[in-house]
Enzyme design. Sequence first.
Site, PDB file in Angstrom:
ATOM      1  N   ASP A 227       0.874  -1.164   0.000  1.00 28.78           N
ATOM      2  CA  ASP A 227       0.000   0.000   0.000  1.00 28.78           C
ATOM      3  C   ASP A 227       0.918   1.223   0.000  1.00 28.78           C
ATOM      4  O   ASP A 227       2.120   1.127   0.285  1.00 28.78           O
ATOM      5  CB  ASP A 227      -0.966   0.000   1.192  1.00 28.78           C
ATOM      6  CG  ASP A 227      -2.170   0.920   0.926  1.00 28.78           C
ATOM      7  OD1 ASP A 227      -2.108   1.758  -0.014  1.00 28.78           O
ATOM      8  OD2 ASP A 227      -3.177   0.827   1.658  1.00 28.78           O
TER       9      ASP A 227
HETATM   10  C1  NOJ Z   1      -3.975   4.029   0.205  1.00 27.85           C
HETATM   11  C2  NOJ Z   1      -5.183   3.146   0.148  1.00 27.85           C
HETATM   12  O1  NOJ Z   1      -5.234   2.355   1.307  1.00 27.85           O
HETATM   13  C3  NOJ Z   1      -5.225   2.255  -1.095  1.00 27.85           C
HETATM   14  O2  NOJ Z   1      -6.453   1.589  -1.122  1.00 27.85           O
HETATM   15  C4  NOJ Z   1      -5.013   3.083  -2.323  1.00 27.85           C
HETATM   16  O3  NOJ Z   1      -5.110   2.282  -3.484  1.00 27.85           O
HETATM   17  C5  NOJ Z   1      -3.662   3.765  -2.227  1.00 27.85           C
HETATM   18  N1  NOJ Z   1      -3.648   4.637  -1.050  1.00 27.85           N
HETATM   19  C6  NOJ Z   1      -3.332   4.607  -3.440  1.00 27.85           C
HETATM   20  O4  NOJ Z   1      -4.122   5.731  -3.468  1.00 27.85           O
END
Ligand code: NOJ
Length: 717
Positions: A227
């Site tokens: 993530d």
């Molecule tokens: C954090 C989020 O938890 C995730 O779901 C997302 O795809 C990424 N940021 C990128 O924006």
Amino acid sequence: MADEDHIEALLARLSRAQKLALVRGATDPEGTATGYLSGVDEAGIPPFRLVDGPLGIRAEGHRATAFPASIATAATFDTDLARRQGAAMGREAMALGQDALLAPGVNVIRVPQCGRNFEYLSEDPVHAGTVGAGLIDGIQSADVVATVKHFVANNQETHRTTVSAEVDERTLRELYLPPFRSAVDAGVGSVMTAYNRVNGTHMSDHERLVGDVLKGQWGFDGYVVSDWYGLESTVGAANAGLDVEMPGVAAPGTAEAGDSDTADDEEFEWPDGIPDATRAGLFGDPLAEAIDSGQVPADRLDDMARRVLGQMDRFGRLDGSRTASEDGESDDEAGEIDSQRHRDIASDVAARGTVLLDNDGVLPLADGADVAVIGPNIDEPKLGGGGSSETTPVHSVSPAEGIESRAEGAVTTAFGVPQIESVSLFDLLPFVGDDDADGTAADSDRRDPSLEDAVDAAAAADVAVVFVRDATTEARDRESLELPGRQDELVSAVAAANENTVVVVRSGGPVELPWREDVAAIIEQWYPGQADGDAAATVLYGDRDPSGRLPVTFAPESQYPTAGAERRYPGVDEQAHYDEGVFVGYRHFDDAEVDPTYPFGHGHSYATFEYGDAEPTAEQTVAVAVENVADRPGREVVQAYVRPPSVEDADRPVRELAGFTAVQLDAGERQTVTLTLDDLAFSRYASDSGWTVDSGTYTIEIGRSSRDIRTTVTVDR
Ligand code: NOJ
């Protein structure tokens, strides 16, 4: 199929620096992507763009179809429709020059307040896994890599970057892992690790769950991506099986990214739920050094690069057949944004995911009824929640517009109480510009609405339709399950003025509806996306049957298993103890013998269905005749639950969802439907002996919801 020889030959030609570039994010020169791999030009490997998210495409600077929230898609209980939505999102990603979509989110809904429940699918693993697989299949049918997230036990936003989910093996295996397993079985190309820890170890570093379970036991051969800013360590992650660091570079606007106008990192405290967005570059040089020092085997880097190249090849990115043009838009003619068919899919999901919670007969509305449309946000569509899933549509319909264009009687409008402001993760970030994705410009007129006007409008109309909403976002949990602002007061006042009061709820998950006995009908529309007002009108007037069913139990906040137990949620000392085990959602309410407000799977239809006797047709299938005895067409979601035999020391749920299907029936029509029963509902995971199917008699319950069983049949195992 990936051409393995071709990839091996390509790998052999790459230098170590080139391989490292394939596994660490970089800055997208075109600025459209959420995450970017620069590719290796000399080797003919093009750049690779990853983009959010589950509700549509969030390519910076571009509009795209705003689909309903994932929980609405799940509420359709329609895997084929989920597939069509996935395919539409895939085509839009493609049209915007993107290669991987950061969707779907399949985390099982554990905590009713979780700020991201709207991005997830269900409190049940078979349901989440089935709908998730439909979305994945659709996305990848458009030659875009799907990214199932967030692996695993990311069930709350409070302390999401630090909390450890303390969860036993049985609960992981039976509840939280299965939707990811279904994604792997559906051929998902990528898995995103969660920010949180599980039993003490950060998921990016979790060798047992990422390396052993996901890649080893399940045979996942795509790439595992972190993530964003969620990589904990270089060596731990590389050895655990993490393949790609994202975004790999510090967030624009931070000093680390070379921008001066930011909070000084030393002093700046990242708000809870927000990862430190300067934390980047753990793959890159540190990974090279770890390989040199022998802490990470050199062939691990080959494996990482191979996995990325494998997905690029699988979806046609290595043969030059698809090239993004200068502006980041694809020259692929199949690409399309906001086409009529995509608008139709967005409307279909919004309407079909609509759940009719209660109806005393006021619905469907008569065409000629005089309607008062009331609510603090009736002039804005409810596109979604806040955070990385925010979309900006080309076209949208507000509740008031939707009713006005459908109604044949007079329509009056009133806000009644102050507007509910959207909340967004982005408002919590000091270095992100003022970006109001909902387009909810402040308007002084509506800042000072009058409750009296709303009551007068209601009293003068045949029917009052009150639209209410919550406001949720990634990175923040809801403080309570109550509707925000003065909306409960508004509903009660309107209901007192007009006995034909219908409430249309837009929420990211369960909400409390304290006035529910005082109103004539209640509809749950989740976050309906761009089709908002049209979808509401279509269901309110009965042009379509409200055939959605609840993917989450609705109950007073105090009745959920995490209520009043800080140790369980949000946790103490950075540990959330999942000691309710598998008794989450309806499994809890059944076990505790508590009647929820609305059970899992609940939803009325305008038609009436009668069920025949269920019959097993094969080892894993059961058939049942369903008849529409009403004088209007309707769509019935038929659900199958399994009740296991009682076995000593096996503390099993009363029932578990094993399968579902939906059938559209004309007035008087009868059809036999066949349901396939998932093995998961028959099995239990014993920590000593693994997966077990106990011998004995299993009762298959077939019905309209988890608490409305119409026929049963037994099978022996
Ligand atoms: C954090 C989020 O938890 C995730 O779901 C997302 O795809 C990424 N940021 C990128 O924006």
